[in-house]
Motif scaffolding. Structure first.
Motif, mmCIF file in Angstrom:
data_model
loop_
_atom_site.group_PDB
_atom_site.id
_atom_site.type_symbol
_atom_site.label_atom_id
_atom_site.label_comp_id
_atom_site.label_asym_id
_atom_site.label_seq_id
_atom_site.Cartn_x
_atom_site.Cartn_y
_atom_site.Cartn_z
ATOM 1 N N LEU A 183 6.612 25.315 -7.082
ATOM 2 C CA LEU A 183 8.195 24.898 -7.205
ATOM 3 C C LEU A 183 8.554 26.718 -6.676
ATOM 4 N N LYS A 184 9.190 26.154 -5.385
ATOM 5 C CA LYS A 184 10.363 27.630 -5.039
ATOM 6 C C LYS A 184 11.076 28.138 -6.002
ATOM 7 N N VAL A 185 11.484 29.842 -6.243
ATOM 8 C CA VAL A 185 12.564 29.892 -7.170
ATOM 9 C C VAL A 185 13.886 30.914 -5.804
ATOM 10 N N TRP A 186 14.695 30.498 -6.819
ATOM 11 C CA TRP A 186 15.686 31.390 -5.671
ATOM 12 C C TRP A 186 16.815 32.416 -7.021
ATOM 13 N N VAL A 187 17.103 33.524 -6.309
ATOM 14 C CA VAL A 187 17.936 34.202 -6.907
ATOM 15 C C VAL A 187 18.850 33.853 -7.760
ATOM 16 N N ASP A 188 19.672 33.711 -6.832
ATOM 17 C CA ASP A 188 21.144 32.955 -7.087
ATOM 18 C C ASP A 188 21.644 32.311 -6.303
ATOM 19 N N PRO A 189 21.343 30.943 -5.757
ATOM 20 C CA PRO A 189 20.929 30.295 -4.927
ATOM 21 C C PRO A 189 22.931 29.608 -5.119
ATOM 22 N N ALA A 190 23.178 29.104 -3.644
ATOM 23 C CA ALA A 190 24.692 29.062 -3.503
ATOM 24 C C ALA A 190 25.231 27.231 -4.745
ATOM 25 N N ASP A 191 23.825 26.134 -4.800
ATOM 26 C CA ASP A 191 24.375 25.491 -5.240
ATOM 27 C C ASP A 191 24.111 25.456 -6.367
ATOM 28 N N GLY A 192 23.103 26.605 -6.978
ATOM 29 C CA GLY A 192 22.570 26.580 -8.948
ATOM 30 C C GLY A 192 21.145 25.489 -8.412
ATOM 31 N N TYR A 193 20.882 25.048 -7.331
ATOM 32 C CA TYR A 193 19.438 24.843 -8.025
ATOM 33 C C TYR A 193 18.251 25.349 -7.400
ATOM 34 N N HIS A 194 16.831 25.900 -7.483
ATOM 35 C CA HIS A 194 15.966 26.674 -7.517
ATOM 36 C C HIS A 194 15.649 27.334 -8.483
ATOM 37 N N THR A 195 16.634 27.905 -9.527
ATOM 38 C CA THR A 195 16.298 28.578 -10.592
ATOM 39 C C THR A 195 15.748 28.450 -11.547
ATOM 40 N N THR A 196 15.617 29.481 -12.434
ATOM 41 C CA THR A 196 15.290 29.033 -13.693
ATOM 42 C C THR A 196 15.352 27.787 -14.115
ATOM 43 N N PRO A 197 16.068 27.776 -14.936
ATOM 44 C CA PRO A 197 16.285 25.975 -15.579
ATOM 45 C C PRO A 197 15.859 24.678 -15.206
ATOM 46 N N HIS A 198 15.853 25.119 -13.289
ATOM 47 C CA HIS A 198 15.187 23.256 -12.850
ATOM 48 C C HIS A 198 13.185 24.113 -11.943
ATOM 49 N N VAL A 199 13.750 25.603 -12.382
ATOM 50 C CA VAL A 199 12.053 24.920 -11.902
ATOM 51 C C VAL A 199 10.919 25.048 -13.789
ATOM 52 N N LEU A 200 12.012 25.341 -14.963
ATOM 53 C CA LEU A 200 11.693 24.961 -16.420
ATOM 54 C C LEU A 200 11.356 23.655 -16.399
ATOM 55 N N ARG A 201 12.379 22.534 -15.948
ATOM 56 C CA ARG A 201 13.265 21.203 -15.728
ATOM 57 C C ARG A 201 11.307 20.782 -15.582
ATOM 58 N N THR A 202 11.191 20.878 -13.632
ATOM 59 C CA THR A 202 10.658 19.620 -12.961
ATOM 60 C C THR A 202 9.248 20.200 -13.553
ATOM 61 N N ALA A 203 8.980 21.789 -14.193
ATOM 62 C CA ALA A 203 7.185 22.347 -14.433
ATOM 63 C C ALA A 203 7.692 21.110 -15.546
ATOM 64 N N ARG A 204 8.412 21.282 -16.306
ATOM 65 C CA ARG A 204 7.723 20.092 -17.429
ATOM 66 C C ARG A 204 7.485 18.848 -17.503
ATOM 67 N N ARG A 205 8.134 18.151 -16.382
ATOM 68 C CA ARG A 205 7.455 16.807 -15.705
ATOM 69 C C ARG A 205 6.056 16.883 -15.096
ATOM 70 N N MET A 206 5.740 17.669 -14.425
ATOM 71 C CA MET A 206 4.263 18.133 -13.517
ATOM 72 C C MET A 206 3.699 18.371 -14.946
ATOM 73 N N HIS A 207 3.773 19.254 -15.679
ATOM 74 C CA HIS A 207 2.695 19.603 -17.295
ATOM 75 C C HIS A 207 2.440 18.618 -17.736
ATOM 76 N N GLU A 208 3.819 17.601 -18.560
ATOM 77 C CA GLU A 208 3.079 16.726 -19.063
ATOM 78 C C GLU A 208 2.443 15.197 -17.783
ATOM 79 N N ARG A 209 2.266 15.606 -16.701
ATOM 80 C CA ARG A 209 1.743 14.501 -15.968
ATOM 81 C C ARG A 209 0.103 15.266 -15.564
#
Length: 373
Positions: free
Chosen positions: A77-103
């Motif tokens: 998962l890539k991380v950007w600091v303050d992207p224009a669309d709001g994605y690739h930030t900590t909340p989105h990384v956490l959300r997808t990471a949780r799904r990965m971890h569950e699998r």
């Protein structure tokens, strides 16, 4: 991953040569790779915009479950600091990471230290860091790295590996962290590595170049990193066969640098097209027969053969130092709004013909090859 910006309309169909059947390391393919990974950075946005995914038989399913069921055991998962669309930030990384971890997947976090794409041609500072230099910039790197990895650990989904920068051939956080000033670059890399180890004990630190088949360039870079005391555990390389040399070049480079620096190696990015035409209005990164690797047609079988053969190369690295590979953005299909430019919702996607899901959203044969590793 670097992007081509010029547009061409109308992709050509391919009259393909026979599939390649022999590459360096094929005899070692029986050793299953420890890392059979997929970069799922675009997935959250895709699904938010209506993207759907299906098993090979057409049944709709959770794409993370499809990948894990095929044997994929790491997610990047890539991380950007303050992207224009709001994605690739900590909340989105956490959300997808949780799904990965569950699998059952382990997690690699890829810090770009930017608000947008960082690659060999551009390493832009985040807007909030523009006026930071020296110790202040190092502290920003420390805090950002610690915040993301600390949040993952607090959630119960700690990262197992981290990239301090993305495709940093020429350094990162330009102009401060350019390879023209190795002491300054080394200080920034060290700040990130130390923060990662403090925030997530046991994490493995990777340094990532887009130099897969280029041994002289890889040696020059890592010789400097070692000479300047940069701490790292893993050498990560991008390798796209249409840009970075032959599979034999990759084999030679992986074998050499794993021994020279006594480090494990991983192919942090690879991919290959299963067709050449585009599903949306934007030309694809690879869309002409002349851009393909000889012996690997742009077909589902050709894509699967490419993945099979690069897997064999990594498996053949001596002393088991070839950790594995990550397929870059296998779920980045042509969902309207999920394009290249985070500041432009109308931008297109030039990658859908290299995903591991076809234009109907069905899993392709290469996914099974990736999972078997």
């Amino acid at each position: 991953m670097r992007r081509r910006t010029a547009l061409r309309l109308g992709a050509a169909a391919l009259a393909a040569p026979a599939l390649a059947t022999a590459v360096p390391g094929t005899a070692a393919a029986a050793r299953r790779l420890r890392v059979r990974g997929a970069d799922l950075s675009s997935l959250a946005k895709s699904e938010d915009l209506g993207g759907t995914y299906h098993r090979a038989d057409g049944r709709r399913d959770d794409p993370v479950r499809i990948l894990a069921g095929a044997g994929v055991n790491w997610g990047r998962l890539k991380v950007w600091v303050d992207p224009a669309d709001g994605y690739h930030t900590t909340p989105h990384v956490l959300r997808t990471a949780r799904r990965m971890h569950e699998r059952g997947m382990r997690i690699l976090v890829d810090f770009h230290y930017s608000d947008t794409w960082a690659d060999p041609g551009k390493q832009y500072k985040p807007a909030a860091w523009e006026e930071l230099h020296g110790a202040a910039l190092e502290q920003a790197v420390r805090e950002h790295t610690a915040d993301v990895l600390g949040a993952l650990r607090a959630q119960g989904t700690p990262a197992a590996m981290v990239q301090i920068g993305n495709e940093i051939n020429g350094g990162m956080l330009w102009p401060d962290g350019s390879t023209d000033d190795w002491p300054r670059l080394a200080a920034l890399l060290t700040a990130g590595a130390e923060a990662a180890r403090a925030a997530s004990p046991g994490i493995r630190v990777a340094l990532h170049l887009a130099e897969g088949g280029r041994n002289a360039e890889t040696r020059w870079w890592f010789d400097n990193a070692v000479a300047h005391g940069v701490p790292f555990d893993v050498i990560a390389l991008s390798f796209y066969g249409y840009w970075h040399g032959t599979l034999a070049d990759l084999q030679a480079n992986l074998d050499d640098v794993s021994a020279r620096y006594r480090r494990d190696v991983v192919v942090a990015e690879t991919a290959y097209p299963f067709r050449l035409d585009s599903e949306d209005f934007l030309e694809n990164i690879v869309d002409l027969p002349s851009e393909l690797v000889p012996g690997y047609p742009a077909t589902p079988a050709g894509q699967a053969a490419w993945l099979r053969d690069i897997t064999a190369v990594v498996a053949a690295v001596p002393h088991g130092r070839g950790l594995g590979l990550f397929y870059w953005e296998p779920t980045w299909t042509a969902v309207p709004g999920n394009g290249w430019d985070p500041a432009d919702p109308a931008s297109g996607n030039g990658w859908e013909n290299q995903a591991l899901f076809d234009y109907d959203g069905r899993a392709l044969p290469a996914l099974e090859v990736l999972g078997r590793g």
